[in-house]
Write a protein that holds these residues in place. Structure first.
Motif, PDB file in Angstrom:
ATOM      1  N   UNK A   1       0.822  -1.212   0.000  1.00 52.31           N
ATOM      2  CA  UNK A   1       0.000   0.000   0.000  1.00 52.31           C
ATOM      3  C   UNK A   1       0.855   1.260   0.000  1.00 52.31           C
ATOM      4  N   UNK A   2       0.252   2.372  -0.414  1.00 52.57           N
ATOM      5  CA  UNK A   2       0.904   3.671  -0.258  1.00 52.57           C
ATOM      6  C   UNK A   2       1.212   3.891   1.221  1.00 52.57           C
ATOM      7  N   UNK A   3       2.291   4.627   1.493  1.00 54.25           N
ATOM      8  CA  UNK A   3       2.711   4.828   2.891  1.00 54.25           C
ATOM      9  C   UNK A   3       1.710   5.665   3.671  1.00 54.25           C
ATOM     10  N   UNK A   4       1.098   6.642   2.993  1.00 49.08           N
ATOM     11  CA  UNK A   4       0.134   7.537   3.640  1.00 49.08           C
ATOM     12  C   UNK A   4      -1.032   7.786   2.702  1.00 49.08           C
ATOM     13  N   UNK A   5      -2.168   8.122   3.276  1.00 56.45           N
ATOM     14  CA  UNK A   5      -3.327   8.497   2.472  1.00 56.45           C
ATOM     15  C   UNK A   5      -3.103   9.870   1.854  1.00 56.45           C
ATOM     16  N   UNK A   6      -3.610  10.053   0.646  1.00 57.16           N
ATOM     17  CA  UNK A   6      -3.506  11.341  -0.037  1.00 57.16           C
ATOM     18  C   UNK A   6      -4.876  11.785  -0.519  1.00 57.16           C
ATOM     19  N   UNK A   7      -5.209  13.052  -0.236  1.00 52.70           N
ATOM     20  CA  UNK A   7      -6.448  13.660  -0.717  1.00 52.70           C
ATOM     21  C   UNK A   7      -6.103  14.747  -1.728  1.00 52.70           C
ATOM     22  N   UNK A   8      -6.607  14.665  -2.953  1.00 52.72           N
ATOM     23  CA  UNK A   8      -6.288  15.682  -3.965  1.00 52.72           C
ATOM     24  C   UNK A   8      -6.673  17.079  -3.492  1.00 52.72           C
ATOM     25  N   UNK A   9      -5.820  18.041  -3.842  1.00 51.91           N
ATOM     26  CA  UNK A   9      -6.083  19.445  -3.499  1.00 51.91           C
ATOM     27  C   UNK A   9      -6.322  20.296  -4.739  1.00 51.91           C
ATOM     28  N   UNK A  10      -6.131  19.709  -5.919  1.00 53.92           N
ATOM     29  CA  UNK A  10      -6.361  20.430  -7.170  1.00 53.92           C
ATOM     30  C   UNK A  10      -7.558  19.818  -7.884  1.00 53.92           C
TER      31      UNK A  10
ATOM     32  N   UNK B   1       4.252   8.607  -5.878  1.00 56.45           N
ATOM     33  CA  UNK B   1       4.500   8.019  -4.565  1.00 56.45           C
ATOM     34  C   UNK B   1       5.576   6.946  -4.674  1.00 56.45           C
ATOM     35  N   UNK B   2       6.459   6.911  -3.675  1.00 56.22           N
ATOM     36  CA  UNK B   2       7.460   5.858  -3.562  1.00 56.22           C
ATOM     37  C   UNK B   2       6.990   4.835  -2.534  1.00 56.22           C
ATOM     38  N   UNK B   3       7.200   3.565  -2.854  1.00 60.65           N
ATOM     39  CA  UNK B   3       6.841   2.476  -1.947  1.00 60.65           C
ATOM     40  C   UNK B   3       8.078   1.597  -1.771  1.00 60.65           C
ATOM     41  N   UNK B   4       8.402   1.264  -0.527  1.00 65.70           N
ATOM     42  CA  UNK B   4       9.598   0.467  -0.245  1.00 65.70           C
ATOM     43  C   UNK B   4       9.472  -0.933  -0.838  1.00 65.70           C
ATOM     44  N   UNK B   5      10.599  -1.434  -1.349  1.00 69.94           N
ATOM     45  CA  UNK B   5      10.677  -2.813  -1.840  1.00 69.94           C
ATOM     46  C   UNK B   5      11.264  -3.663  -0.709  1.00 69.94           C
TER      47      UNK B   5
ATOM     48  N   UNK C   1      -3.238  -2.935  -9.492  1.00 69.84           N
ATOM     49  CA  UNK C   1      -3.332  -1.760  -8.631  1.00 69.84           C
ATOM     50  C   UNK C   1      -4.781  -1.607  -8.203  1.00 69.84           C
ATOM     51  N   UNK C   2      -5.019  -1.546  -6.903  1.00 69.97           N
ATOM     52  CA  UNK C   2      -6.368  -1.396  -6.356  1.00 69.97           C
ATOM     53  C   UNK C   2      -6.512   0.000  -5.759  1.00 69.97           C
TER      54      UNK C   2
ATOM     55  N   UNK D   1     -17.390  11.958  -8.592  1.00 70.92           N
ATOM     56  CA  UNK D   1     -18.079  11.549  -7.364  1.00 70.92           C
ATOM     57  C   UNK D   1     -17.251  11.805  -6.139  1.00 70.92           C
ATOM     58  N   UNK D   2     -17.066  10.749  -5.345  1.00 71.42           N
ATOM     59  CA  UNK D   2     -16.437  10.859  -4.028  1.00 71.42           C
ATOM     60  C   UNK D   2     -15.012  11.406  -4.118  1.00 71.42           C
ATOM     61  N   UNK D   3     -14.696  12.344  -3.221  1.00 75.09           N
ATOM     62  CA  UNK D   3     -13.343  12.862  -3.064  1.00 75.09           C
ATOM     63  C   UNK D   3     -12.951  12.669  -1.612  1.00 75.09           C
ATOM     64  N   UNK D   4     -11.816  12.061  -1.386  1.00 73.37           N
ATOM     65  CA  UNK D   4     -11.386  11.798  -0.023  1.00 73.37           C
ATOM     66  C   UNK D   4      -9.990  11.227  -0.001  1.00 73.37           C
ATOM     67  N   UNK D   5      -9.542  10.748   1.158  1.00 74.79           N
ATOM     68  CA  UNK D   5      -8.189  10.201   1.275  1.00 74.79           C
ATOM     69  C   UNK D   5      -8.051   8.864   0.548  1.00 74.79           C
ATOM     70  N   UNK D   6      -7.086   8.797  -0.345  1.00 74.65           N
ATOM     71  CA  UNK D   6      -6.857   7.577  -1.133  1.00 74.65           C
ATOM     72  C   UNK D   6      -5.621   6.852  -0.635  1.00 74.65           C
ATOM     73  N   UNK D   7      -5.774   5.548  -0.404  1.00 73.52           N
ATOM     74  CA  UNK D   7      -4.633   4.675  -0.157  1.00 73.52           C
ATOM     75  C   UNK D   7      -4.718   3.541  -1.180  1.00 73.52           C
ATOM     76  N   UNK D   8      -4.071   3.739  -2.311  1.00 75.70           N
ATOM     77  CA  UNK D   8      -4.057   2.699  -3.332  1.00 75.70           C
ATOM     78  C   UNK D   8      -3.034   1.627  -2.956  1.00 75.70           C
TER      79      UNK D   8
END
Length: 469
Positions: free
Chosen positions: A174-183, A191-195, A208-209, A295-302
């Motif tokens: 998963x992404x390290x942190x949730x992100x909510x679009x601001x634009x 986003x960088x994810x550790x291997x 990718x989910x 539609x929905x806008x909110x914190x995303x953790x893909x």
């Protein structure tokens, strides 16, 4: 005789349970043809045939129904996008869902807009796709013509054949942190994810989910080689919050493309026996295009799901193919108010195989398993071909009407061999007239000269290829 008995009984009333009169029976039993036993055996085996031919009713006509015939097609071809909470504007999970939007759905199917498959199917033979076959379109039309009957829910049977999806998950990242679009409406975020592995591994499939499906327009997934990780970490650290605003992708030996997410994508296994080698010290890099209009806008953790192996029969490489001069010298000019502007790049990819994968040997044949094309909003058409040394041409993908919103991967049913001396040809055409400009904040953009650039308002021409040697 037995034959004449069969003819006389054909078409008699079946309610008596007999196919001949008593006189007919006696005539067979008393005929002089052989012994009484033989005559009896002939009669014994003749009568059931007589009764069956006379009494079996004609088969009932097959009625086309939603559950038996149409729902399996919609479930396989449409519902991966048209489901609650996904990016499509309405669901198609039930007959009631269909009835609510039937005119829209039929128009999209009849005009070929949906399900999306912009590639020309005559170009090459592809593995199973979302495109509707002619027989499937005929089933839907027949169902409408017969009165759109619902049928029994128990009659539902999924379409035969494997579903195009990831078949096994060995790790979820998963992404390290949730992100909510601001634009709004569009924002590109990386986003960088550790291997997590301290030994080399091979990626043999991915999915990718998105955390919020309706908000993710598309995403490109890469791994970065260890030698460049520090530079990309610096970019991440330079901007506050999760990830950073970005438009660039790793090029050449900076890393490798893993794949692309578009709405409806349920993941994919790579061709059997092949995989991408991820070295120790690598990082996963995900570029997400968020769009907030659906539609929905909110914190995303893909989350990135991966299928992994310790070894494969054939190492694969994924490469973005473009003319370097388009990028470094800005030679990909697209003048304002012009359409049918084409730029093309040809290269003998076998001579640069070691750039695709450092374990490949330059000058040896390559096998092309899958491809994709990437342009921006002014794209008109795109094509990847192999121009053979003998003067013939092999088509990889041909997209006659480019749609920025449907950037699909095209997996070939059988790989195409690229031999030394063959040219891998990438061509893109744009329409930079007023009628083809995007609408931003309710206003159509005024045409201006365009060129290569990472931002959406710029343009690109990239072919992605998945190859082995």
């Amino acid at each position: 005789m037995i034959g004449s008995t069969r003819r006389r009984t054909t078409g008699r009333n079946c309610s008596s349970g007999r196919g001949s009169s008593n006189k007919d029976d006696r005539s067979v039993l008393n005929s002089g043809d052989g012994s009484p036993t033989l005559r009896f055996m002939r009669l014994l085996f003749a009568l059931p045939v007589t009764f069956l031919s006379a009494c079996t009713p004609p088969p009932a006509p097959q009625v086309t129904t939603w559950h038996k015939d149409v729902a399996p097609i919609i479930e396989r071809k449409c519902a991966s996008c048209h489901e609650p909470g996904n990016i499509a504007p309405f669901s198609l999970r039930t007959l009631a869902d269909w009835k609510a939007v039937e005119p829209l759905a039929l128009d999209a199917i009849r005009t070929g807009r949906m399900p999306p498959f912009p590639g020309k199917q005559s170009c090459a033979e592809y593995a199973p796709t979302q495109a509707l076959g002619a027989d499937q379109r005929e089933v839907i039309e027949r169902w409408i013509a017969e009165g759109s009957l619902e049928g029994a829910q128990a009659d539902f049977v999924p379409l035969p054949g494997a579903v195009d999806r990831l078949t096994r998950v060995d790790i979820s990242l998963p992404m390290k942190e949730a992100f909510t679009p601001t634009q709004s409406p569009d924002e590109y975020r990386c986003f960088l994810i550790d291997w997590p592995y301290d030994v080399p591994k091979y990626i043999t499939g991915y999915e990718l989910r998105p955390g919020i499906k309706a908000m993710v327009h598309h995403a490109d997934i890469f791994f970065l080689n260890p030698t460049v990780v520090a530079e990309w970490e610096r970019r991440d650290a330079a901007e506050a919050g999760p990830g950073w605003e970005c438009y660039s992708i790793p090029i050449g030996q900076e890393g490798s493309w893993i794949g692309t997410y578009v709405p409806g994508n349920r993941g994919v296994d790579f061709p059997e026996g092949t995989g991408l080698k991820v070295p120790v010290g690598a990082k996963i890099y995900v570029q997400v295009h968020y769009n907030t209009l659906n539609g929905e806008v909110g914190p995303d953790v893909s989350t990135l799901d991966l299928r992994l192996e310790d070894k494969v029969r054939r190492q694969a490489g994924v490469q973005a193919v473009s003319d370097p001069s388009w990028i470094t010298q800005r030679t990909m000019g697209i003048p304002a108010n012009q359409k049918d502007v084409t730029h093309r790049f040809d290269i003998d990819a076998t001579m640069f195989a070691s750039i695709i994968n450092q374990n490949f040997v330059d000058g040896r044949p390559l096998k092309l398993y899958a491809t994709t094309m990437h342009l921006h909003q002014l794209g008109q058409s795109a094509k990847l071909e192999i121009l053979r040394a003998d003067g013939t041409t092999t088509c990889g993908v041909d997209i006659p009407k480019w749609d920025f919103h449907w950037q699909l991967a095209y997996t070939l049913k059988e790989p195409i061999v690229i031999n030394p001396g063959d040219q891998l040809s990438v061509s893109c055409t744009w329409d930079n007239t007023a009628a083809n400009q995007p609408v931003i904040n309710g206003q159509r953009v005024v045409p201006r000269d365009r060129n290569w650039g990472a931002r959406t308002q710029d343009e690109m021409c990239v072919a992605g290829i998945y190859v082995t040697q």
